[in-house]
Motif scaffolding. Structure first.
Motif, PDB file in Angstrom:
ATOM      1  N   VAL A 638       0.814  -1.113   0.033  1.00 29.27           N
ATOM      2  CA  VAL A 638       0.011   0.028   0.122  1.00 29.27           C
ATOM      3  C   VAL A 638       0.916   1.357  -0.073  1.00 29.27           C
ATOM      4  N   ASP A 639       0.361   2.248  -0.028  1.00 27.27           N
ATOM      5  CA  ASP A 639       0.962   3.893  -0.132  1.00 27.27           C
ATOM      6  C   ASP A 639       1.280   4.012   1.446  1.00 27.27           C
ATOM      7  N   LYS A 640       2.253   5.092   1.588  1.00 30.20           N
ATOM      8  CA  LYS A 640       2.862   5.363   2.772  1.00 30.20           C
ATOM      9  C   LYS A 640       1.610   5.825   3.952  1.00 30.20           C
ATOM     10  N   ASP A 641       0.770   6.861   3.378  1.00 29.56           N
ATOM     11  CA  ASP A 641      -0.396   7.007   4.335  1.00 29.56           C
ATOM     12  C   ASP A 641      -1.104   5.991   4.900  1.00 29.56           C
ATOM     13  N   THR A 642      -1.534   5.213   4.001  1.00 32.19           N
ATOM     14  CA  THR A 642      -2.524   4.105   4.449  1.00 32.19           C
ATOM     15  C   THR A 642      -1.643   3.327   5.461  1.00 32.19           C
ATOM     16  N   TYR A 643      -0.357   2.908   5.132  1.00 31.20           N
ATOM     17  CA  TYR A 643       0.356   1.909   5.999  1.00 31.20           C
ATOM     18  C   TYR A 643       0.632   2.908   7.432  1.00 31.20           C
ATOM     19  N   LYS A 644       0.713   4.094   7.559  1.00 32.85           N
ATOM     20  CA  LYS A 644       0.936   4.765   8.571  1.00 32.85           C
ATOM     21  C   LYS A 644      -0.148   4.612   9.480  1.00 32.85           C
ATOM     22  N   HIS A 645      -1.470   4.908   8.961  1.00 34.78           N
ATOM     23  CA  HIS A 645      -2.614   4.812   9.644  1.00 34.78           C
ATOM     24  C   HIS A 645      -2.726   3.440  10.262  1.00 34.78           C
ATOM     25  N   TRP A 646      -2.611   2.516   9.408  1.00 34.57           N
ATOM     26  CA  TRP A 646      -2.877   0.959   9.720  1.00 34.57           C
ATOM     27  C   TRP A 646      -1.604   0.758  10.975  1.00 34.57           C
ATOM     28  N   LEU A 647      -0.429   1.268  10.924  1.00 28.02           N
ATOM     29  CA  LEU A 647       0.361   1.101  12.208  1.00 28.02           C
ATOM     30  C   LEU A 647      -0.181   1.826  13.460  1.00 28.02           C
ATOM     31  N   GLU A 648      -0.606   3.115  13.236  1.00 28.73           N
ATOM     32  CA  GLU A 648      -1.238   3.743  14.326  1.00 28.73           C
ATOM     33  C   GLU A 648      -2.364   3.288  15.001  1.00 28.73           C
ATOM     34  N   LYS A 649      -3.186   2.739  14.167  1.00 28.01           N
ATOM     35  CA  LYS A 649      -4.571   1.850  14.704  1.00 28.01           C
ATOM     36  C   LYS A 649      -4.089   0.572  15.474  1.00 28.01           C
ATOM     37  N   GLY A 650      -3.242  -0.102  14.949  1.00 32.51           N
ATOM     38  CA  GLY A 650      -2.531  -1.074  15.783  1.00 32.51           C
ATOM     39  C   GLY A 650      -2.094  -0.774  17.142  1.00 32.51           C
ATOM     40  N   LEU A 651      -1.461   0.310  17.293  1.00 29.53           N
ATOM     41  CA  LEU A 651      -0.836   0.943  18.313  1.00 29.53           C
ATOM     42  C   LEU A 651      -1.859   1.190  19.534  1.00 29.53           C
ATOM     43  N   LYS A 652      -2.854   1.950  18.586  1.00 29.00           N
ATOM     44  CA  LYS A 652      -4.046   2.340  19.753  1.00 29.00           C
ATOM     45  C   LYS A 652      -4.847   1.144  20.225  1.00 29.00           C
ATOM     46  N   ASN A 653      -4.959  -0.064  19.374  1.00 30.81           N
ATOM     47  CA  ASN A 653      -5.701  -1.256  19.849  1.00 30.81           C
ATOM     48  C   ASN A 653      -4.841  -1.728  21.075  1.00 30.81           C
ATOM     49  N   TYR A 654      -3.445  -1.923  20.737  1.00 32.22           N
ATOM     50  CA  TYR A 654      -2.666  -2.476  21.919  1.00 32.22           C
ATOM     51  C   TYR A 654      -2.650  -1.798  23.150  1.00 32.22           C
ATOM     52  N   ARG A 655      -2.560  -0.313  23.101  1.00 27.15           N
ATOM     53  CA  ARG A 655      -2.736   0.439  24.331  1.00 27.15           C
ATOM     54  C   ARG A 655      -3.922   0.217  25.051  1.00 27.15           C
ATOM     55  N   ARG A 656      -5.089   0.154  24.378  1.00 35.54           N
ATOM     56  CA  ARG A 656      -6.500   0.100  24.751  1.00 35.54           C
ATOM     57  C   ARG A 656      -6.463  -1.251  25.521  1.00 35.54           C
TER      58      ARG A 656
END
Length: 656
Positions: A638-656
């Motif tokens: 995928v493109d850079k923006d999609t990948y960055k958003h995907w990583l950030e969402k994973g971090l958010k779910n992990y911290r939750r």
């Protein structure tokens, strides 16, 4: 009649059994045998499918859900297949997810195959069926049939694996939590229609280049003049020239069809080009051979008798068929120039992601359109012929330039073999150094400082030649600056070896110098200690899109920072041919009873990916917590923006 009733009765029983199945096993398979003669039999395979689930036809469209595949063990030795495997009624619907028409079975799937015995004492036939069954999610399944032709009771010998194999096999299967997240909004921009348009464009460009070679260019005015002057009317001449161009397109498209036949036998047979060591070496040698033919050391030609026969046929037959034979004659006599270009097209499509046979057909279609276009255009506008440049030494220059490009492409295949085989002789700096030498030699040739035996008498370089020479010189400088780390060579990402594959001692043998783990258990242990989530990266040494992701997406400062600081990176190479230590080699027994020997690093991680994530493509990314919670959907190219958003969402779910 009795046989048909028996078959129907078995189907009804299978249907009753199928309704009692659980949703994790949506298909119940059975088989029957009809004896047609002393040596001929009809094998019938019946699958009863749970409601709302689909099993896919052997002939469903590429780019969607995967087709069913039968493997007939010892076919050709003990028996031969009579015709193809026939199917019962199927349904075809447009898939919004894949944007293609899919052909599938609902409720029941029946496959029929006739066989003829080559050995009279054969009684048992083994058949393997690989299929994909889908509802909201898809599962890859296998089923092994052991068939007695004489109707005897078959006692299957259970394949036994040792205790070590059982222990290591158990460690391969993860207890994933929130597994349903894997299929939520999966992104993959590598395999869309845009990719096919790119391949069509490459083929079209190759056809335009072929037009400028000495084998094709002189044919344009001769052929157009023949049609416009020999025809009784101007409109008839134009129609014949357009038909001639259409036949050229058809001929080059037809050349790709045999690859679809290979693909129907084994859907992976062409994709192995990207990872098979000796196929890559073979392609390297072929491309070097093509290059030296362009340099003028020898001529590649098909037998002259072929061209003569086609030419005679076109004269005798006349009409539409005669024009077709004229187009075939052009394809044969121009082979010495078009053959190496077509070889380059084959190599480029083999390196591209997606279905290789489809890529090649699209590329060949583009090549044929470009080659045919001038014949139609100049027939419509014959006055344009006067503006065509005269044939001359410039066409030899085109061939030599193509020779240098063939050498550069050949090196990519040798690099694939080196990476997959862990040979270690074509490191990043050496690869770039050879490319720099090739680029400098091309520049010197274009400025007339080096020559080949078939070049025209030395004269002042033309303006186009000087312009291309300047472009080559700039590209050489670009490579040199990249070698000394002044620029990042992003324009070439995915083509050279990864930069961590270096002759110098590196801090890390991982992409971009990120600390990573190449063993799953070691990576998980570190993630638990560090209290960080896991970025699981299924990759490959010969994976072009993996390199593009690493060098174009991971290298972006904000993405790099997240991966390097917030995640534990585990990179698993599925095409690594390095043998596992003896105490780590084992036999993995699938639910079907089939046993697979896991003796290399690549086999281990490829099987690991399929078992746990029902996927076999690379790059393939998964976000996990150290406790094996899935944190987000799986991700591909995928493109850079999609990948960055995907990583950030994973971090958010992990911290939750």
């Amino acid at each position: 009649m009795i046989k048909n009733v028996v078959t129907l009765f078995i189907i009804i029983l299978a249907f009753a059994f199928g309704n009692a199945q659980k949703e994790d096993d949506p298909v119940a398979w059975s088989h029957t045998v009809n004896k047609l003669s002393d040596t001929e039999y009809e094998l019938i395979f019946t699958g009863i499918i749970l409601k709302d689930w689909h099993v896919y036809s052997q002939h469903t469209s590429d780019g969607g859900s995967l087709p069913s595949e039968f493997t007939y063990v010892n076919a050709g030795e003990d028996y031969e297949l009579v015709g193809e495997t026939l199917e019962s009624e199927t349904h075809t619907e447009y898939s919004e997810a894949f944007e293609v028409d899919e052909t599938f079975f609902s409720d029941i799937a029946v496959f029929t195959q006739k066989i003829k015995l080559l050995k009279p004492d054969i009684d048992l036939i083994d058949v393997n069926l690989w299929y994909q069954v889908c509802k909201e999610v898809c599962f890859n399944k296998e089923f092994d049939f052991t068939i007695s032709l004489g109707g005897n009771t078959v006692v299957l010998e259970d394949k036994v694996v040792d205790d070590l194999s059982k222990t290591l096999s158990a460690s391969m299967e993860l207890d994933l939590k929130n597994k349903e997240r894997l299929n939520e909004g999966v992104e993959d921009v590598a395999n869309g229609s845009s990719g096919l348009w790119t391949i069509f464009g490459l083929g079209f460009l190759g056809g335009l280049i072929a037009l400028l070679t000495p084998c094709v260019f002189p044919m344009i005015p001769l052929t157009v003049s023949f049609f416009t002057k020999q025809s009784k009317t101007k409109s008839k001449g134009i129609a014949n020239a357009i038909l001639y161009g259409l036949f050229i397109v058809v001929i080059y498209f037809l050349l790709s069809l045999p690859f679809h036949l290979f693909d129907s036998v084994d859907s992976q047979i062409l994709n192995t080009i990207a990872t098979n060591i000796w196929l890559n070496v073979f392609f390297f040698l072929i491309f070097v051979f093509f290059a030296f033919s362009f340099f003028g050391y020898y001529e590649l030609t098909l037998p002259s008798s072929w061209a003569n026969k086609m030419d005679n046929a076109s004269s005798k037959v006349g009409g539409v068929i005669g024009i077709f034979f004229m187009a075939v004659t052009l394809a044969i006599v121009s082979f010495s120039c078009t053959g190496p270009i077509l070889g380059g097209l084959l190599g480029s499509t083999a390196l591209a992601e997606g279905d290789v046979a489809t890529n090649l057909s699209v590329g060949m279609l583009g090549f044929g359109v470009a080659l045919a276009l001038p014949f139609a255009l100049f027939a419509l506008f014959p006055a344009w012929l006067n503006s065509l440049p005269k044939s001359g030494g410039w066409m030899t220059t085109v061939k030599v330039v193509l020779g240098f490009l063939e050498l550069a492409l050949a090196l990519k295949f040798l690099s694939n073999a080196d990476l997959v085989g862990n040979w270690g002789f074509l490191k990043w700096e050496i690869f770039m150094g050879i490319w720099i030498v090739i680029s400098i030699l091309l520049t010197l040739y274009l400025f007339g400082l080096i020559r080949f035996s078939h070049d025209a008498p030395k004269q002042r370089p033309s303006l186009p030649r000087i312009f291309i020479g300047i472009v080559s010189a700039v590209f050489s400088l670009y490579l040199i600056l990249g070698l000394f780390k002044v620029n990042d060579l992003k324009l070439l990402s995915g083509f050279p070896p990864p930069k961590f594959y270096s002759v110098f001692e590196q801090k890390s043998d991982c992409p971009l110098g990120i600390d990573c783990y190449k063993d799953f258990d070691e990576g998980v242990a570190h993630a638990k200690n560090a209290g960080k989530p896991i970025l699981l990266d299924f990759t490959g040494w010969a994976c072009v899109n993996c390199r593009k992701m690493e060098e174009n997406v991971w290298s972006e400062p904000d993405v790099y920072k997240i991966i390097n600081e917030e995640y534990v990176l585990i990179s698993l190479y599925v095409d690594d041919r390095k043998e596992l230590p003896e105490n780590q080699q084992f036999d993995y027994k699938f639910n079907s009873g089939r046993v697979k020997t896991i003796n290399t690093v690549g086999k281990k991680w490829g099987t690991f990916q399929t078992l746990n994530f029902n996927a076999a493509s690379q790059p393939f990314y998964v976000l996990l917590s150290p406790q094996m919670e899935v944190l987000n959907s799986s991700m591909q190219y995928v493109d850079k923006d999609t990948y960055k958003h995907w990583l950030e969402k994973g971090l958010k779910n992990y911290r939750r």
